[in-house]
Design a protein around this motif. Structure first.
Motif, PDB file in Angstrom:
ATOM      1  N   ARG A  17       0.840  -1.202   0.000  1.00 24.51           N
ATOM      2  CA  ARG A  17       0.000   0.000   0.000  1.00 24.51           C
ATOM      3  C   ARG A  17       0.868   1.243   0.000  1.00 24.51           C
ATOM      4  O   ARG A  17       2.056   1.225   0.349  1.00 24.51           O
ATOM      5  CB  ARG A  17      -0.980  -0.006   1.168  1.00 24.51           C
ATOM      6  CG  ARG A  17      -0.446  -0.376   2.552  1.00 24.51           C
ATOM      7  CD  ARG A  17       0.442   0.620   3.122  1.00 24.51           C
ATOM      8  NE  ARG A  17       0.532   0.640   4.563  1.00 24.51           N
ATOM      9  CZ  ARG A  17       1.216   1.575   5.224  1.00 24.51           C
ATOM     10  NH1 ARG A  17       1.893   2.503   4.577  1.00 24.51           N
ATOM     11  NH2 ARG A  17       1.286   1.562   6.533  1.00 24.51           N
ATOM     12  N   ALA A  19       0.260   5.181   1.505  1.00 27.13           N
ATOM     13  CA  ALA A  19      -0.691   5.813   2.435  1.00 27.13           C
ATOM     14  C   ALA A  19      -0.344   7.285   2.662  1.00 27.13           C
ATOM     15  O   ALA A  19       0.105   7.661   3.740  1.00 27.13           O
ATOM     16  CB  ALA A  19      -0.696   5.046   3.757  1.00 27.13           C
ATOM     17  N   PRO A  20      -0.543   8.120   1.656  1.00 29.00           N
ATOM     18  CA  PRO A  20      -0.169   9.533   1.828  1.00 29.00           C
ATOM     19  C   PRO A  20      -1.108  10.281   2.776  1.00 29.00           C
ATOM     20  O   PRO A  20      -2.289   9.949   2.882  1.00 29.00           O
ATOM     21  CB  PRO A  20      -0.300  10.102   0.411  1.00 29.00           C
ATOM     22  CG  PRO A  20      -1.308   9.230  -0.267  1.00 29.00           C
ATOM     23  CD  PRO A  20      -1.128   7.853   0.328  1.00 29.00           C
ATOM     24  N   SER A  21      -0.553  11.286   3.448  1.00 26.92           N
ATOM     25  CA  SER A  21      -1.371  12.203   4.250  1.00 26.92           C
ATOM     26  C   SER A  21      -1.554  13.446   3.383  1.00 26.92           C
ATOM     27  O   SER A  21      -0.561  13.992   2.908  1.00 26.92           O
ATOM     28  CB  SER A  21      -0.632  12.607   5.524  1.00 26.92           C
ATOM     29  OG  SER A  21      -0.305  11.466   6.266  1.00 26.92           O
ATOM     30  N   GLU A  53      -4.670   9.113   4.177  1.00 32.94           N
ATOM     31  CA  GLU A  53      -4.603   9.254   5.631  1.00 32.94           C
ATOM     32  C   GLU A  53      -5.020  10.672   6.039  1.00 32.94           C
ATOM     33  O   GLU A  53      -4.219  11.469   6.522  1.00 32.94           O
ATOM     34  CB  GLU A  53      -3.219   8.835   6.136  1.00 32.94           C
ATOM     35  CG  GLU A  53      -2.943   7.371   5.773  1.00 32.94           C
ATOM     36  CD  GLU A  53      -2.068   6.610   6.733  1.00 32.94           C
ATOM     37  OE1 GLU A  53      -1.088   7.178   7.230  1.00 32.94           O
ATOM     38  OE2 GLU A  53      -2.374   5.415   6.987  1.00 32.94           O
ATOM     39  N   TYR A 188      -2.500   8.548  14.690  1.00 35.47           N
ATOM     40  CA  TYR A 188      -2.029   7.785  13.526  1.00 35.47           C
ATOM     41  C   TYR A 188      -1.744   6.331  13.894  1.00 35.47           C
ATOM     42  O   TYR A 188      -2.094   5.408  13.157  1.00 35.47           O
ATOM     43  CB  TYR A 188      -0.775   8.487  12.965  1.00 35.47           C
ATOM     44  CG  TYR A 188       0.172   7.587  12.211  1.00 35.47           C
ATOM     45  CD1 TYR A 188      -0.176   7.093  10.951  1.00 35.47           C
ATOM     46  CD2 TYR A 188       1.399   7.221  12.764  1.00 35.47           C
ATOM     47  CE1 TYR A 188       0.685   6.251  10.263  1.00 35.47           C
ATOM     48  CE2 TYR A 188       2.257   6.390  12.081  1.00 35.47           C
ATOM     49  CZ  TYR A 188       1.903   5.892  10.838  1.00 35.47           C
ATOM     50  OH  TYR A 188       2.742   5.056  10.172  1.00 35.47           O
ATOM     51  N   VAL A 192      -3.522   3.452  11.689  1.00 40.76           N
ATOM     52  CA  VAL A 192      -2.700   2.739  10.696  1.00 40.76           C
ATOM     53  C   VAL A 192      -2.775   1.224  10.922  1.00 40.76           C
ATOM     54  O   VAL A 192      -2.870   0.438   9.971  1.00 40.76           O
ATOM     55  CB  VAL A 192      -1.243   3.271  10.717  1.00 40.76           C
ATOM     56  CG1 VAL A 192      -0.473   2.810  11.924  1.00 40.76           C
ATOM     57  CG2 VAL A 192      -0.494   2.898   9.464  1.00 40.76           C
ATOM     58  N   ARG A 206       7.713   1.824   3.318  1.00 40.19           N
ATOM     59  CA  ARG A 206       7.469   3.243   3.608  1.00 40.19           C
ATOM     60  C   ARG A 206       8.767   3.882   4.077  1.00 40.19           C
ATOM     61  O   ARG A 206       9.807   3.216   4.173  1.00 40.19           O
ATOM     62  CB  ARG A 206       6.371   3.376   4.661  1.00 40.19           C
ATOM     63  CG  ARG A 206       6.738   2.767   5.980  1.00 40.19           C
ATOM     64  CD  ARG A 206       5.599   2.839   6.974  1.00 40.19           C
ATOM     65  NE  ARG A 206       5.963   2.231   8.243  1.00 40.19           N
ATOM     66  CZ  ARG A 206       5.115   1.988   9.224  1.00 40.19           C
ATOM     67  NH1 ARG A 206       3.845   2.291   9.095  1.00 40.19           N
ATOM     68  NH2 ARG A 206       5.536   1.439  10.348  1.00 40.19           N
ATOM     69  N   LEU A 210       9.371   6.576   9.732  1.00 37.92           N
ATOM     70  CA  LEU A 210       8.366   5.844  10.525  1.00 37.92           C
ATOM     71  C   LEU A 210       8.947   4.619  11.237  1.00 37.92           C
ATOM     72  O   LEU A 210       8.222   3.884  11.910  1.00 37.92           O
ATOM     73  CB  LEU A 210       7.188   5.452   9.630  1.00 37.92           C
ATOM     74  CG  LEU A 210       6.414   6.693   9.148  1.00 37.92           C
ATOM     75  CD1 LEU A 210       5.509   6.358   7.987  1.00 37.92           C
ATOM     76  CD2 LEU A 210       5.625   7.304  10.287  1.00 37.92           C
ATOM     77  N   LYS A 244      13.722  16.532   6.203  1.00 38.80           N
ATOM     78  CA  LYS A 244      12.887  15.700   5.336  1.00 38.80           C
ATOM     79  C   LYS A 244      12.114  16.603   4.365  1.00 38.80           C
ATOM     80  O   LYS A 244      11.605  17.654   4.768  1.00 38.80           O
ATOM     81  CB  LYS A 244      11.893  14.928   6.220  1.00 38.80           C
ATOM     82  CG  LYS A 244      11.018  13.995   5.434  1.00 38.80           C
ATOM     83  CD  LYS A 244       9.913  13.385   6.286  1.00 38.80           C
ATOM     84  CE  LYS A 244       8.951  12.656   5.372  1.00 38.80           C
ATOM     85  NZ  LYS A 244       7.618  12.504   5.854  1.00 38.80           N
TER      86      LYS A 244
HETATM   87  N1  GLU Z   1       0.582   8.850   6.132  1.00 34.88           N
HETATM   88  C1  GLU Z   1       1.969   8.690   6.429  1.00 34.88           C
HETATM   89  C2  GLU Z   1       2.786   9.738   5.698  1.00 34.88           C
HETATM   90  O1  GLU Z   1       2.314  10.297   4.717  1.00 34.88           O
HETATM   91  C3  GLU Z   1       2.491   7.322   6.061  1.00 34.88           C
HETATM   92  C4  GLU Z   1       1.989   6.299   6.980  1.00 34.88           C
HETATM   93  C5  GLU Z   1       2.475   4.878   6.718  1.00 34.88           C
HETATM   94  O2  GLU Z   1       2.957   4.600   5.614  1.00 34.88           O
HETATM   95  O3  GLU Z   1       2.319   4.080   7.615  1.00 34.88           O
HETATM   96  O4  GLU Z   1       3.898   9.988   6.096  1.00 34.88           O
END
Ligand code: GLU
Length: 309
Positions: A17, A19-21, A53, A188, A192, A206, A210, A244
């Motif tokens: 997956r 999962a952008p915020s 997200e 989060y 998640v 990812r 994280l 970042k």
């Molecule tokens: N939504 C998070 C972000 O954009 C990523 C979360 C994830 O991949 O677990 O940094």
């Protein structure tokens, strides 16, 4: 307590997956995550899902979610199934939290941010919660947030496919962490875990920003009887100041007209060796090359990549 069906880990079809915020537009840093998670899923014969997200409205940028999806599509990414929007799942997170409260695993916390900062040691991700409200709210205090009560054995270990063996003692380095924030939004870490399980994600690729959150997620997975996915944390792109790439550091949004060259650059940063001729090739050609040549083993085992280009 609500628990997820434990699925046998062998023979699970690969499901990755992205999962952008939607706090900003996609940039060259987020492109690395999209490319690596996509190619790993495709070359493993798996599926690739997209999850929005959008859990933190005050930090979101109007229009960013749609822009992200349009940009992904214009770059040639093809996702499987419907997009999952976290903003539509608040009832599910609420139910999960209620179960944890009913099981006495989550407790109300009345501390302010300042009180915690003043009375805590610094951990891996801010102050380590000193446990003030662990045995009940002090008299006269109102609930602000809800926290998870860690058990004494909160030593989490995992083997990251890129970064190697990782170990973190949540008690020493994080403390009882927040599930529902004082501003009323779900954390989060809870969302998640619940959503990776809901979407049947087997493999998470990812950014290494994280990496320090993963042990909290492993802990929640264990608590909720969710099977543990595999993790691969990519080096993250940082600017000349070592920050970042993000909206805050004024990262430049991806330009669709430069899709091929940006994809080429992403592949090179990820340690692949794309032929320079591909820079001027079509999107189809670069994806065809990528799908036959992608190797996760070539991704540098580093937490940061410098954006010199
Ligand atoms: N939504 C998070 C972000 O954009 C990523 C979360 C994830 O991949 O677990 O940094």
């Amino acid at each position: 307590m609500t628990t997820f069906q434990e699925k046998p880990s062998a023979n699970r079809t690969y499901r990755g997956r992205f999962a952008p915020s939607p706090t900003g537009l996609l940039h060259e840093g987020s492109l690395l995550t999209a490319v690596a998670s996509y190619l790993e899923a495709r070359t493993r014969g798996g599926q690739w899902l997209v999850r929005m997200e959008d859990l933190d409205p005050p930090r979101e940028m109007p229009g960013a979610a749609d822009n992200i999806l349009r940009t992904l599509a214009s770059f040639g990414f093809e996702w499987d199934g419907p997009i999952l929007y976290q903003s539509k799942r608040l009832d599910v997170y609420r139910e999960m939290l209620n179960d944890l409260i009913a099981g006495n695993v989550a407790y109300p916390c009345g501390c302010t941010r300042k009180e915690i900062a003043d009375s805590s040691l610094r951990g891996i991700d801010g102050p380590i919660y000193p446990g003030t409200c662990r045995n009940g709210l002090p008299a006269g205090r109102q609930t602000r947030a809800w926290r998870l009560r860690l058990e004494e054995t909160a030593l989490m270990e995992f083997n990251d496919v890129i970064q190697g063996t990782q170990q973190q003692n949540l008690i020493d380095q994080v403390g009882d962490f927040v599930l529902l924030r004082a501003d009323g939004y779900f954390a989060y870490q809870l969302a998640v875990v619940v959503d990776d399980a809901e979407q049947g994600i087997t493999d998470i690729v990812r950014g290494a920003d994280l990496l320090d959150s993963t042990p909290r997620q492993l802990y929640l997975q264990k608590l909720l009887h969710i099977s543990r996915p595999n993790y691969a944390h990519l080096p993250i792109l940082v600017n000349a100041a070592g920050e970042k790439l993000s909206k805050q550091t004024r990262a430049v949004a991806l330009e669709i007209s430069r899709a091929t060259v940006l994809l080429w650059k992403a592949l090179e940063r990820l340690g692949q060796r794309p032929d320079p001729a591909l820079k001027t090739a079509s999107l189809d050609e670069i994806w065809t090359w990528s799908c036959s040549n992608w190797q996760l083993e070539l991704v540098p085992q580093a937490k940061f990549l410098h954006d010199y280009a």
